[in-house]
Scaffold this motif. Structure first.
Motif, PDB file in Angstrom:
ATOM      1  N   MET A 182      -1.053  -0.225   5.981  1.00 52.11           N
ATOM      2  CA  MET A 182      -2.363   0.204   5.540  1.00 52.11           C
ATOM      3  C   MET A 182      -3.445  -0.699   6.132  1.00 52.11           C
ATOM      4  O   MET A 182      -4.448  -0.212   6.612  1.00 52.11           O
ATOM      5  N   VAL A 239      -8.177   0.453  -0.469  1.00 48.87           N
ATOM      6  CA  VAL A 239      -6.909   1.008  -0.956  1.00 48.87           C
ATOM      7  C   VAL A 239      -5.808  -0.038  -0.790  1.00 48.87           C
ATOM      8  O   VAL A 239      -4.983  -0.235  -1.683  1.00 48.87           O
ATOM      9  N   PHE A 240      -5.806  -0.740   0.353  1.00 45.67           N
ATOM     10  CA  PHE A 240      -4.830  -1.803   0.586  1.00 45.67           C
ATOM     11  C   PHE A 240      -4.970  -2.903  -0.463  1.00 45.67           C
ATOM     12  O   PHE A 240      -3.969  -3.365  -1.017  1.00 45.67           O
ATOM     13  N   ILE A 257      -6.247  -2.768  -3.500  1.00 50.85           N
ATOM     14  CA  ILE A 257      -5.826  -2.273  -4.816  1.00 50.85           C
ATOM     15  C   ILE A 257      -4.307  -2.202  -4.897  1.00 50.85           C
ATOM     16  O   ILE A 257      -3.703  -2.633  -5.891  1.00 50.85           O
ATOM     17  N   MET A 258      -3.661  -1.695  -3.846  1.00 50.21           N
ATOM     18  CA  MET A 258      -2.202  -1.614  -3.853  1.00 50.21           C
ATOM     19  C   MET A 258      -1.562  -2.997  -3.859  1.00 50.21           C
ATOM     20  O   MET A 258      -0.545  -3.211  -4.518  1.00 50.21           O
ATOM     21  N   ALA A 259      -2.159  -3.951  -3.157  1.00 50.53           N
ATOM     22  CA  ALA A 259      -1.619  -5.310  -3.134  1.00 50.53           C
ATOM     23  C   ALA A 259      -1.727  -5.960  -4.508  1.00 50.53           C
ATOM     24  O   ALA A 259      -0.785  -6.615  -4.963  1.00 50.53           O
ATOM     25  N   VAL A 295      -1.931  -4.422  -7.478  1.00 54.85           N
ATOM     26  CA  VAL A 295      -1.005  -3.737  -8.385  1.00 54.85           C
ATOM     27  C   VAL A 295       0.421  -4.195  -8.118  1.00 54.85           C
ATOM     28  O   VAL A 295       1.185  -4.469  -9.059  1.00 54.85           O
ATOM     29  N   SER A 296       0.791  -4.318  -6.863  1.00 51.90           N
ATOM     30  CA  SER A 296       2.136  -4.772  -6.518  1.00 51.90           C
ATOM     31  C   SER A 296       2.373  -6.202  -7.004  1.00 51.90           C
ATOM     32  O   SER A 296       3.443  -6.524  -7.516  1.00 51.90           O
TER      33      SER A 296
END
Length: 54
Positions: A1, A37-38, A40-42, A44-45
């Motif tokens: 991403m 988006v990257f 946010i995903m990082a 959350v992960s």
């Protein structure tokens, strides 16, 4: 991403150098969206990883 965000940023820079303002603005917009988006995903992960350890 994150790779795609950097690719679109480079496309925007090249387009700006050659005077294609509309294309550069569009590529910067896409790069911003992909970067957030990257992020946010990082986050959350990372949170899920902390919760799984406990």
């Amino acid at each position: 991403m994150l790779h795609y965000a950097v690719v679109f940023l480079v496309i925007a820079l090249v387009a700006a150098v050659f005077g294609f303002g509309g294309i550069a603005a569009g590529a910067v917009g896409i790069a911003k969206v992909l970067f957030f988006v990257f992020v946010i995903m990082a986050v959350v992960s990372f949170i899920i990883g902390l919760l799984k350890k406990n």
